[in-house]
Design a protein around this motif. Sequence first.
Motif, mmCIF file in Angstrom:
data_model
loop_
_atom_site.group_PDB
_atom_site.id
_atom_site.type_symbol
_atom_site.label_atom_id
_atom_site.label_comp_id
_atom_site.label_asym_id
_atom_site.label_seq_id
_atom_site.Cartn_x
_atom_site.Cartn_y
_atom_site.Cartn_z
ATOM 1 N N GLY A 6 -18.167 18.286 37.778
ATOM 2 C CA GLY A 6 -19.531 18.374 38.306
ATOM 3 C C GLY A 6 -19.618 18.858 39.734
ATOM 4 O O GLY A 6 -20.708 19.159 40.218
ATOM 5 N N GLY A 7 -18.482 18.941 40.444
ATOM 6 C CA GLY A 7 -18.552 19.401 41.829
ATOM 7 C C GLY A 7 -17.208 19.316 42.520
ATOM 8 O O GLY A 7 -16.218 18.822 41.963
ATOM 9 N N ALA A 8 -17.166 19.806 43.744
ATOM 10 C CA ALA A 8 -15.937 19.820 44.538
ATOM 11 C C ALA A 8 -16.249 19.434 45.977
ATOM 12 O O ALA A 8 -17.335 19.727 46.494
ATOM 13 C CB ALA A 8 -15.280 21.200 44.490
ATOM 14 N N PRO A 60 -24.534 24.393 35.362
ATOM 15 C CA PRO A 60 -23.962 23.274 34.608
ATOM 16 C C PRO A 60 -22.528 22.979 35.035
ATOM 17 O O PRO A 60 -21.878 23.821 35.671
ATOM 18 C CB PRO A 60 -23.994 23.796 33.169
ATOM 19 N N PRO A 61 -22.023 21.779 34.693
ATOM 20 C CA PRO A 61 -20.636 21.453 35.047
ATOM 21 C C PRO A 61 -19.654 22.429 34.404
ATOM 22 O O PRO A 61 -19.950 23.076 33.395
ATOM 23 C CB PRO A 61 -20.466 20.027 34.480
ATOM 24 N N LEU A 62 -18.458 22.503 34.998
ATOM 25 C CA LEU A 62 -17.401 23.380 34.483
ATOM 26 C C LEU A 62 -16.525 22.599 33.519
ATOM 27 O O LEU A 62 -16.218 21.426 33.754
ATOM 28 C CB LEU A 62 -16.542 23.908 35.641
ATOM 29 N N LEU A 104 -8.385 22.809 38.492
ATOM 30 C CA LEU A 104 -9.369 23.343 39.446
ATOM 31 C C LEU A 104 -8.607 23.862 40.658
ATOM 32 O O LEU A 104 -7.847 23.124 41.294
ATOM 33 C CB LEU A 104 -10.364 22.258 39.874
ATOM 34 N N ARG A 105 -8.813 25.127 40.969
ATOM 35 C CA ARG A 105 -8.063 25.781 42.057
ATOM 36 C C ARG A 105 -8.989 26.094 43.218
ATOM 37 O O ARG A 105 -10.039 26.716 43.042
ATOM 38 C CB ARG A 105 -7.401 27.051 41.527
#
Length: 524
Positions: free
Chosen positions: A441-443, A496-498, A503-504
């Motif tokens: 959902g986010g970083a 939308p979420p990934l 996750l890079r």
Amino acid sequence: MSAAAVFANLSALALSSSLTISQNASQASESLSKMESLLLSLGRQPTTDSNMVETATMIGQILEDSMKAAIRTQLGLQQKSIETASATIRACASHLKYDEAKVLQEQLPALAKDHQQCRQEEGTKANLVTECKQMLSNYEASHATARADCDAVIDYPTEGRELCNNRVGSVADHYHNLYTFWDQYLKWYDGNMTICNALQAKVQTSSSNCSNLSAIHSAQRRKCNSQQAKLDTTSCGFVNSAENGCAAYSRCYDQTLAGFMSLNLTIAEEEHTLQQEWRAVLRIECLLKALMSDHKNAAIDRCIGLVHNLDEISIKYISPPNPLNETSPHNSICKNLTDYVPVTTAYAKRWYDGLPMSAKEETRNLQFCPSRSGGERHQAQAMQGACTGTLVVPTRSQVAFSSFGMAELGPGLDAATSWAPAQARAGEFLTVDLGQEVQVGGAYVQGGSLQHRCLDSWVTTYMIQYSTDGNSYSSLPEALRGSHDCSSKVGTRFDPPLQARFLRFVIESWHGKASMRVGVLACS
């Protein structure tokens, strides 16, 4: 010590360079103390040549005037330093660029109004399309029913064939019956085919109308989407302009205020030294007058016991300027920026509320406008609504690097020592393995640290790449905003979420050695 020796020492002191404006405090205090001691010795001599006294007084007056000038100069410089430091704090406001941000902010209501009106028109056109399609559906149903009747009419001649094959009565009656049958049949056939053809024509006309209305609606929606993009982009531009200025102002204010307070402490010490020197100068001035007095010893005793007023040698301290947090326009520009960030529900409520159900706003690319709201950062607010889940702070075993420049490193948020590549350059990356495929959902990113000490090093923008297998990666279309200092956690949500396991974080631009600590929001 004889009067002659005292006089000689006093003359030597006058010729020395120890009482210049550039001398340090210890030299000045030592010279004043030595001069005061020599004048006391000269004054206590039982007999003193009057010429020697006059000369000594003249020498002392020269030294006194020189020292007074030096003290006043130093006092003026210190006073000027405080005023300059205060002005430097006030000058931080130049970072804010209110006018630039306000121009964008003031455009938003008109853009929102245009967008609302456009969506209302889009809603009207969408309703026309819906009504047309409903009418088309009705025509198609009627035509299908009529077509069944027409097909029955086409099959009807079976009865006519039976009349032909089975004559009843005379030949005349037989042909009369056939004529009557076919006359009725043709009338029936013509009537039903007329109805079928009319309904088919309505279906074709209605279908054409619906296609035209759909094309008009699609054109209207594209127009509205374009207006929405302009609204969102302008609002994002306002947020970026405001946040950049507000964050720069906050950093500037904090740094200059710290310098101002430190300077005040230094000047307070200097003021105390200057007052001591001034007190010594005033005692010397009193002793010089006492040397010329008829009652020299009594005058000297009065000088020794005299308390001097030091008001003249006092710094006029200035209170540091208050931050602009509660004043306009800073209050309206730098606060409540969440309402202007197209990643928040507050923004949607403010600018999209009241749109027709048949003409809702386009799904927004929410990561294009990350927000940090300088000074009072609201990353947590910017992450709201992305998903409900857990903030994953990766350990050393969960990450891989393109390279690294420190043997001991921690990749997670608030780690004691951050990751940095062997060489700061674009394309270096840090990859987090979440252990299994999840919705991301986010970083978050955070700047550099070395054994819990802040480093002047961080990543300012970065790209996100994601993968389900660790071999084939997809990329988000735009770079995300990173850190602006060593400690703040800057978050961006994905809507939308990934769907990803890996996750890079790929460095695009940086400050210092491109240090980074990261976190990942995993949706439940």
